[in-house]
Design an enzyme around this catalytic site. Structure first.
Site, PDB file in Angstrom:
ATOM      1  N   ASP A 186      49.695  -9.197 119.940  1.00 32.74           N
ATOM      2  CA  ASP A 186      50.112  -8.287 118.876  1.00 32.74           C
ATOM      3  C   ASP A 186      51.567  -8.008 119.223  1.00 32.74           C
ATOM      4  OD1 ASP A 186      50.938  -5.984 117.522  1.00 32.74           O
ATOM      5  OD2 ASP A 186      48.875  -5.391 117.196  1.00 32.74           O
ATOM      6  N   HIS A 187      52.480  -8.637 118.488  1.00 32.17           N
ATOM      7  CA  HIS A 187      53.873  -8.607 118.969  1.00 32.17           C
ATOM      8  C   HIS A 187      54.463  -7.193 118.998  1.00 32.17           C
ATOM      9  CE1 HIS A 187      55.036  -8.624 114.716  1.00 32.17           C
ATOM     10  NE2 HIS A 187      56.235  -8.243 115.109  1.00 32.17           N
ATOM     11  N   LYS A 191      57.369  -4.755 121.862  1.00 30.33           N
ATOM     12  CA  LYS A 191      58.636  -4.086 121.518  1.00 30.33           C
ATOM     13  C   LYS A 191      58.917  -3.004 122.560  1.00 30.33           C
ATOM     14  CE  LYS A 191      58.154  -4.770 116.508  1.00 30.33           C
ATOM     15  NZ  LYS A 191      59.276  -5.528 115.987  1.00 30.33           N
ATOM     16  N   ASP A 244      46.957  -7.344 107.507  1.00 28.70           N
ATOM     17  CA  ASP A 244      48.194  -7.892 108.077  1.00 28.70           C
ATOM     18  C   ASP A 244      48.882  -6.909 109.032  1.00 28.70           C
ATOM     19  OD1 ASP A 244      50.263  -9.935 108.159  1.00 28.70           O
ATOM     20  OD2 ASP A 244      51.509  -8.545 107.008  1.00 28.70           O
ATOM     21  N   HIS A 249      48.979  -3.809 114.192  1.00 29.11           N
ATOM     22  CA  HIS A 249      50.163  -3.081 114.652  1.00 29.11           C
ATOM     23  C   HIS A 249      50.017  -1.558 114.548  1.00 29.11           C
ATOM     24  CE1 HIS A 249      51.574  -7.076 114.546  1.00 29.11           C
ATOM     25  NE2 HIS A 249      52.043  -7.108 113.325  1.00 29.11           N
ATOM     26  N   LYS A 354      63.709  -1.312 106.098  1.00 28.38           N
ATOM     27  CA  LYS A 354      62.858  -1.703 107.222  1.00 28.38           C
ATOM     28  C   LYS A 354      62.922  -0.542 108.208  1.00 28.38           C
ATOM     29  CE  LYS A 354      62.286  -5.247 110.792  1.00 28.38           C
ATOM     30  NZ  LYS A 354      60.929  -5.700 110.543  1.00 28.38           N
TER      31      LYS A 354
HETATM   32  C1  BG6 Z   1      53.669  -9.549 111.175  1.00 27.46           C
HETATM   33  C2  BG6 Z   1      53.183  -9.527 109.755  1.00 27.46           C
HETATM   34  O1  BG6 Z   1      52.606  -9.421 112.069  1.00 27.46           O
HETATM   35  O2  BG6 Z   1      54.580  -8.477 111.369  1.00 27.46           O
HETATM   36  C3  BG6 Z   1      54.334  -9.607 108.782  1.00 27.46           C
HETATM   37  O3  BG6 Z   1      52.305 -10.620 109.547  1.00 27.46           O
HETATM   38  C4  BG6 Z   1      55.348  -8.543 109.066  1.00 27.46           C
HETATM   39  O4  BG6 Z   1      53.877  -9.512 107.444  1.00 27.46           O
HETATM   40  C5  BG6 Z   1      55.731  -8.544 110.545  1.00 27.46           C
HETATM   41  O5  BG6 Z   1      56.490  -8.779 108.274  1.00 27.46           O
HETATM   42  C6  BG6 Z   1      56.604  -7.356 110.877  1.00 27.46           C
HETATM   43  O6  BG6 Z   1      57.080  -7.493 112.179  1.00 27.46           O
HETATM   44  P1  BG6 Z   1      58.461  -6.829 112.609  1.00 27.46           P
HETATM   45  O7  BG6 Z   1      58.558  -7.127 114.064  1.00 27.46           O
HETATM   46  O8  BG6 Z   1      59.523  -7.498 111.789  1.00 27.46           O
HETATM   47  O9  BG6 Z   1      58.350  -5.380 112.286  1.00 27.46           O
END
Ligand code: BG6
Length: 511
Positions: A186-187, A191, A244, A249, A354
């Site tokens: 889970d990226h 962070k 998603d 997240h 964002k």
């Molecule tokens: C991903 C989603 O896991 O995270 C995307 O599939 C989303 O839809 C993205 O845009 C957002 O990641 P970050 O790091 O740009 O906030």
């Protein structure tokens, strides 16, 4: 990241090496690890894809990705040349056949002989989810999983599309690999600002005594994106915002904000505490989802001076799609710390900016001793953890304005990462790749966590699947989502906070 800086010799196999993730994220991250001298001294990157590509074209594409996406900008010739020595080979393979996997096995033996060392073997699945099971089975058949300490697999999201499919996928992976060998990404957990939540909460004595239902009124988690579905319409239209973003997240951020203090920073201890939290989330009532969860889909609109099209017009999206691009939820946690404290979460595409942040709103003071004339601008204390694009923490409190008349104003005390540490935080994938090489699973999702997260959202997912929302699109691109999201929180006498980046934009336009 752990303390031992350079991991043991490592062979990294990337499945789907010709795809977007490798190009945009993985190789730029590896390149930065190399520049920071975190990459193992003996390291080999091997691309595998069903596409055919010459090794020269593969290396060229990787450099192009680094030039476009590395946080340090374009690669310099000398540095790239040194890094490129680690790009070992490209295997073009049909994942349904064993040939490519046999080549992998042979390559491992050759490299280990050459290095005179046992190497970590990392199988990174940067492929569409439909291929995960096939590749895992083949790795098993080719005996590539049998070294339990050195062989590791990395799986990207989406991990299943609901509780049942995630559970089945876990079973399939666990037929071949042990849990300790599986790294589910889970990226968001990579962070810096997300990791810092633990440091902030548990390395300071100051906040923890206030961190509960006695002092906190409510918590808001906002993860907004101004982009639409970009080139991922096909995937996104099957997924939607709940799967998603929320299942992974947002729930992970919630875990870090609300979990109990861990006894140690051992991977399983942290993951146990997060699991406890997920299990304590009050079940959404099946017969009354709408009071706890609302959805939206964007129509056309304007974002930062540009006209953007509606979700229905995006490539890959069904023109009659009922998929949500926005979700807002209210949830409660059934434990002593959080009973009756609402947690509001929202996320969406095509919002004005964002921005990801967590706002913790404290309760008002128990008794107001200042005269009402002093209180024009009075606000309760608020702590905001800015995850991105700003990387900072702000504590808002009241101060007396200078002058003979007592007037109070809200002021902010701020800690800003870049200014304080004079450094650009690493990208999430740098941290996560290094952790996999070091065998540190703290920032990865365990099987039971993934399943608990799916279980949490299943009532909402089911309700939304059963009833189509009739008024889609129901928010304009460039707005903060549908009216129903405002109602969700307004019914409780509260409102969504304007993210700090927007406050700053407003202040700038007033100047
Ligand atoms: C991903 C989603 O896991 O995270 C995307 O599939 C989303 O839809 C993205 O845009 C957002 O990641 P970050 O790091 O740009 O906030």
């Amino acid at each position: 990241m752990s303390e031992d800086i350079r991991p043991d010799p490592t062979i990294l196999f990337i499945f789907g090496a010709g795809g977007d993730l490798t190009w945009r994220k993985l190789v730029p991250a590896l390149y930065n690890l190399f520049l920071d001298e975190y990459l193992p001294e003996q390291f080999a990157l091997i691309g595998i894809d069903k596409k055919d590509m010459s090794e020269k074209d593969f290396a060229k594409r990787l450099r192009d990705g680094v030039n476009k996406f590395s946080r340090r900008g374009k690669a310099e010739d000398e540095q790239w040349k040194a890094f490129a020595e680690n790009i070992h080979s490209f295997i073009s393979a049909d994942f349904g056949e064993l040939d490519g996997f046999k080549t992998m096995d042979k390559t491992i033996s050759e490299l280990e002989d050459e290095w005179e060392a046992d190497a970590n073997r990392i199988y990174y699945l940067a492929t569409p989810p439909g291929l995960v099971e096939t590749i895992t089975n083949q790795l098993g058949k080719a005996k590539l999983a049998k070294n339990k300490t050195r062989s590791r697999m990395v799986v990207e999201k989406p991990f299943g599309s609901d509780y049942d499919s995630a559970h089945t996928l876990n079973e399939k992976l666990l037929d071949v690999f042990d849990e300790s060998q599986i790294y589910r990404i889970d990226h968001y957990l990579g962070k810096e600002t997300v990791q810092n939540i633990l440091a902030f909460r548990f390395a300071n004595a100051l906040f923890e005594p206030l961190w509960d239902r006695r002092y906190i009124d409510h918590v808001q988690i906002t993860v907004g994106e101004s982009v639409g579905v970009e080139h991922r319409g096909d995937y996104y239209d099957q997924a939607g915002a709940l799967r998603d973003m929320v299942q992974n997240h947002l729930l992970q951020i919630l875990c870090l904000i609300a979990m109990e203090p861990p006894v140690s920073f051992d991977a399983d201890e942290i993951r146990n505490k997060k699991l406890d939290l997920l299990r304590a989330i009050h079940k959404f009532p099946d017969n009354n989802i709408k009071d706890f969860a609302v959805r939206g889909q964007y129509g056309s609109g304007w974002i930062e001076g540009e006209k953007v099209q509606s979700y229905h017009e995006e490539p890959g999206v069904d023109t009659d799609s009922g998929t949500e691009t926005f979700a807002a939820l209210k949830l409660f946690i059934d434990n002593w710390r959080w009973q009756d404290v609402p947690f509001y979460m929202r996320t969406g595409k095509r919002l004005p900016k964002k921005v990801s942040e967590v706002a913790i709103q404290f309760k008002p003071v128990p008794h107001q001793s200042f005269p009402s004339t002093a209180l024009e601008d009075w606000q309760p204390n608020r702590l905001v953890i800015h995850i991105q694009p700003q990387e900072s923490i702000t504590l808002r409190f009241q101060a007396k304005q200078p002058g003979p008349i007592v007037t109070l104003s809200s002021v902010d005390m701020e800690f800003n990462y870049r200014e304080t540490f004079k450094a650009t935080p690493p990208e999430a994938y740098e941290t996560l790749l290094l952790d996999v090489m070091q065998g540190d699973a703290t920032l990865f999702m365990r099987a039971d966590q993934v399943e608990a997260a799916w279980k949490t959202i299943m009532p909402v997912l089911n309700a939304w699947q059963q009833t189509r929302q009739v008024n889609f699109p129901n928010y304009r691109a460039g707005s903060w989502g549908p009216e129903s999201a405002i109602e969700l929180i307004a019914k409780d006498g509260r409102s969504w906070m304007l993210p700090t980046v927007m406050e700053e934009d407003a202040e700038e336009s007033e100047d």
